[in-house]
Scaffold this motif. Structure first.
Motif, PDB file in Angstrom:
ATOM      1  N   SER A  57     128.075   6.465 -32.604  1.00 50.32           N
ATOM      2  CA  SER A  57     127.184   5.409 -33.059  1.00 50.32           C
ATOM      3  C   SER A  57     127.513   4.090 -32.378  1.00 50.32           C
ATOM      4  O   SER A  57     128.652   3.831 -31.986  1.00 50.32           O
ATOM      5  CB  SER A  57     127.321   5.252 -34.566  1.00 50.32           C
ATOM      6  N   SER A  58     126.518   3.228 -32.278  1.00 49.25           N
ATOM      7  CA  SER A  58     126.724   1.911 -31.679  1.00 49.25           C
ATOM      8  C   SER A  58     127.047   0.850 -32.735  1.00 49.25           C
ATOM      9  O   SER A  58     127.199  -0.313 -32.399  1.00 49.25           O
ATOM     10  CB  SER A  58     125.484   1.500 -30.893  1.00 49.25           C
ATOM     11  N   ILE A  59     127.179   1.267 -33.988  1.00 52.29           N
ATOM     12  CA  ILE A  59     127.520   0.327 -35.049  1.00 52.29           C
ATOM     13  C   ILE A  59     128.961  -0.140 -34.853  1.00 52.29           C
ATOM     14  O   ILE A  59     129.864   0.670 -34.682  1.00 52.29           O
ATOM     15  CB  ILE A  59     127.366   0.980 -36.436  1.00 52.29           C
ATOM     16  N   GLY A  60     129.151  -1.440 -34.851  1.00 55.53           N
ATOM     17  CA  GLY A  60     130.485  -1.996 -34.750  1.00 55.53           C
ATOM     18  C   GLY A  60     131.034  -2.151 -33.347  1.00 55.53           C
ATOM     19  O   GLY A  60     132.198  -2.491 -33.184  1.00 55.53           O
ATOM     20  N   VAL A  61     130.218  -1.883 -32.321  1.00 54.91           N
ATOM     21  CA  VAL A  61     130.696  -2.051 -30.948  1.00 54.91           C
ATOM     22  C   VAL A  61     130.313  -3.427 -30.415  1.00 54.91           C
ATOM     23  O   VAL A  61     129.497  -4.140 -31.016  1.00 54.91           O
ATOM     24  CB  VAL A  61     130.174  -0.943 -30.003  1.00 54.91           C
ATOM     25  N   ILE A  62     130.883  -3.782 -29.295  1.00 52.50           N
ATOM     26  CA  ILE A  62     130.618  -5.072 -28.670  1.00 52.50           C
ATOM     27  C   ILE A  62     129.125  -5.200 -28.357  1.00 52.50           C
ATOM     28  O   ILE A  62     128.471  -4.229 -27.968  1.00 52.50           O
ATOM     29  CB  ILE A  62     131.436  -5.192 -27.370  1.00 52.50           C
ATOM     30  N   LYS A  63     128.578  -6.405 -28.507  1.00 53.29           N
ATOM     31  CA  LYS A  63     127.143  -6.628 -28.307  1.00 53.29           C
ATOM     32  C   LYS A  63     126.699  -6.225 -26.906  1.00 53.29           C
ATOM     33  O   LYS A  63     125.626  -5.642 -26.732  1.00 53.29           O
ATOM     34  CB  LYS A  63     126.806  -8.088 -28.570  1.00 53.29           C
ATOM     35  N   LYS A  64     127.519  -6.505 -25.896  1.00 54.54           N
ATOM     36  CA  LYS A  64     127.162  -6.125 -24.524  1.00 54.54           C
ATOM     37  C   LYS A  64     127.020  -4.613 -24.391  1.00 54.54           C
ATOM     38  O   LYS A  64     126.156  -4.125 -23.664  1.00 54.54           O
ATOM     39  CB  LYS A  64     128.217  -6.625 -23.540  1.00 54.54           C
ATOM     40  N   HIS A  65     127.860  -3.869 -25.117  1.00 48.51           N
ATOM     41  CA  HIS A  65     127.785  -2.419 -25.047  1.00 48.51           C
ATOM     42  C   HIS A  65     126.526  -1.903 -25.750  1.00 48.51           C
ATOM     43  O   HIS A  65     125.922  -0.933 -25.305  1.00 48.51           O
ATOM     44  CB  HIS A  65     129.037  -1.801 -25.653  1.00 48.51           C
ATOM     45  N   LYS A  66     126.116  -2.578 -26.818  1.00 42.42           N
ATOM     46  CA  LYS A  66     124.851  -2.210 -27.466  1.00 42.42           C
ATOM     47  C   LYS A  66     123.681  -2.415 -26.509  1.00 42.42           C
ATOM     48  O   LYS A  66     122.755  -1.606 -26.465  1.00 42.42           O
ATOM     49  CB  LYS A  66     124.633  -3.043 -28.723  1.00 42.42           C
ATOM     50  N   LEU A  67     123.727  -3.499 -25.748  1.00 53.01           N
ATOM     51  CA  LEU A  67     122.661  -3.779 -24.790  1.00 53.01           C
ATOM     52  C   LEU A  67     122.631  -2.744 -23.673  1.00 53.01           C
ATOM     53  O   LEU A  67     121.563  -2.376 -23.185  1.00 53.01           O
ATOM     54  CB  LEU A  67     122.809  -5.189 -24.225  1.00 53.01           C
ATOM     55  N   ILE A  84     127.475   3.670 -17.503  1.00 53.70           N
ATOM     56  CA  ILE A  84     128.125   4.778 -18.203  1.00 53.70           C
ATOM     57  C   ILE A  84     129.631   4.540 -18.290  1.00 53.70           C
ATOM     58  O   ILE A  84     130.257   4.812 -19.307  1.00 53.70           O
ATOM     59  CB  ILE A  84     127.810   6.113 -17.504  1.00 53.70           C
ATOM     60  N   LYS A  85     130.208   4.011 -17.225  1.00 48.58           N
ATOM     61  CA  LYS A  85     131.653   3.755 -17.224  1.00 48.58           C
ATOM     62  C   LYS A  85     132.035   2.740 -18.296  1.00 48.58           C
ATOM     63  O   LYS A  85     133.069   2.870 -18.955  1.00 48.58           O
ATOM     64  CB  LYS A  85     132.082   3.270 -15.847  1.00 48.58           C
ATOM     65  N   LYS A  86     131.196   1.716 -18.501  1.00 49.79           N
ATOM     66  CA  LYS A  86     131.471   0.696 -19.509  1.00 49.79           C
ATOM     67  C   LYS A  86     131.469   1.272 -20.920  1.00 49.79           C
ATOM     68  O   LYS A  86     132.236   0.846 -21.771  1.00 49.79           O
ATOM     69  CB  LYS A  86     130.436  -0.427 -19.436  1.00 49.79           C
ATOM     70  N   ILE A  87     130.572   2.220 -21.185  1.00 50.84           N
ATOM     71  CA  ILE A  87     130.439   2.765 -22.539  1.00 50.84           C
ATOM     72  C   ILE A  87     130.845   4.231 -22.589  1.00 50.84           C
ATOM     73  O   ILE A  87     130.306   5.011 -23.369  1.00 50.84           O
ATOM     74  CB  ILE A  87     129.012   2.566 -23.082  1.00 50.84           C
ATOM     75  N   SER A  88     131.809   4.610 -21.782  1.00 51.55           N
ATOM     76  CA  SER A  88     132.218   6.016 -21.696  1.00 51.55           C
ATOM     77  C   SER A  88     132.718   6.574 -23.029  1.00 51.55           C
ATOM     78  O   SER A  88     132.666   7.770 -23.255  1.00 51.55           O
ATOM     79  CB  SER A  88     133.293   6.184 -20.631  1.00 51.55           C
ATOM     80  N   TYR A  89     133.178   5.698 -23.924  1.00 49.18           N
ATOM     81  CA  TYR A  89     133.656   6.162 -25.225  1.00 49.18           C
ATOM     82  C   TYR A  89     132.499   6.454 -26.197  1.00 49.18           C
ATOM     83  O   TYR A  89     132.734   7.027 -27.258  1.00 49.18           O
ATOM     84  CB  TYR A  89     134.604   5.123 -25.839  1.00 49.18           C
ATOM     85  N   LEU A  90     131.282   6.087 -25.814  1.00 48.95           N
ATOM     86  CA  LEU A  90     130.114   6.332 -26.674  1.00 48.95           C
ATOM     87  C   LEU A  90     129.218   7.464 -26.169  1.00 48.95           C
ATOM     88  O   LEU A  90     128.423   7.994 -26.934  1.00 48.95           O
ATOM     89  CB  LEU A  90     129.259   5.066 -26.771  1.00 48.95           C
ATOM     90  N   VAL A  91     129.313   7.794 -24.886  1.00 47.76           N
ATOM     91  CA  VAL A  91     128.394   8.754 -24.282  1.00 47.76           C
ATOM     92  C   VAL A  91     129.156   9.877 -23.596  1.00 47.76           C
ATOM     93  O   VAL A  91     130.356   9.800 -23.368  1.00 47.76           O
ATOM     94  CB  VAL A  91     127.453   8.072 -23.264  1.00 47.76           C
ATOM     95  N   GLU A  92     128.390  10.924 -23.262  1.00 46.41           N
ATOM     96  CA  GLU A  92     128.926  12.062 -22.541  1.00 46.41           C
ATOM     97  C   GLU A  92     127.919  12.453 -21.472  1.00 46.41           C
ATOM     98  O   GLU A  92     126.710  12.417 -21.714  1.00 46.41           O
ATOM     99  CB  GLU A  92     129.146  13.227 -23.522  1.00 46.41           C
ATOM    100  N   ILE A  93     128.403  12.839 -20.304  1.00 52.78           N
ATOM    101  CA  ILE A  93     127.530  13.284 -19.226  1.00 52.78           C
ATOM    102  C   ILE A  93     127.418  14.791 -19.302  1.00 52.78           C
ATOM    103  O   ILE A  93     128.423  15.493 -19.328  1.00 52.78           O
ATOM    104  CB  ILE A  93     128.072  12.854 -17.858  1.00 52.78           C
ATOM    105  N   LEU A  94     126.176  15.285 -19.340  1.00 51.45           N
ATOM    106  CA  LEU A  94     125.914  16.723 -19.389  1.00 51.45           C
ATOM    107  C   LEU A  94     125.465  17.189 -18.014  1.00 51.45           C
ATOM    108  O   LEU A  94     124.849  16.443 -17.262  1.00 51.45           O
ATOM    109  CB  LEU A  94     124.834  17.048 -20.418  1.00 51.45           C
ATOM    110  N   ARG A  95     125.718  18.428 -17.697  1.00 51.56           N
ATOM    111  CA  ARG A  95     125.275  18.985 -16.416  1.00 51.56           C
ATOM    112  C   ARG A  95     124.142  19.936 -16.612  1.00 51.56           C
ATOM    113  O   ARG A  95     123.938  20.590 -17.524  1.00 51.56           O
ATOM    114  CB  ARG A  95     126.428  19.714 -15.715  1.00 51.56           C
TER     115      ARG A  95
END
Length: 59
Positions: A12-22, A48-59
């Motif tokens: 979830s993006s709740i509680g993350v830095i505002k730039k990361h939400k953007l 993706i590198k900035k928010i790597s803790y929130l997302v995952e890359i699928l193949r």
């Protein structure tokens, strides 16, 4: 070979830095479990590198 990258929002993006939400909004992600396909270029990879803790890359 495809020039697209598949991105899954895994946290979830709740509680993350505002730039990361953007960044999440810029990628078009809407919530946990949402998957989007984007062109594989340096700007998308940097996002993706900035928010790597929130997302995952699928193949």
């Amino acid at each position: 070979m495809s020039n697209k990258i598949t991105i899954l929002q895994k946290r979830s993006s709740i509680g993350v830095i505002k730039k990361h939400k953007l960044i999440i909004l810029g990628l078009g992600l809407r919530g946990i479990g949402h998957i989007v396909k984007r062109v594989n270029n340096l700007s998308i990879l940097g996002m993706i590198k900035k928010i790597s803790y929130l997302v995952e890359i699928l193949r």
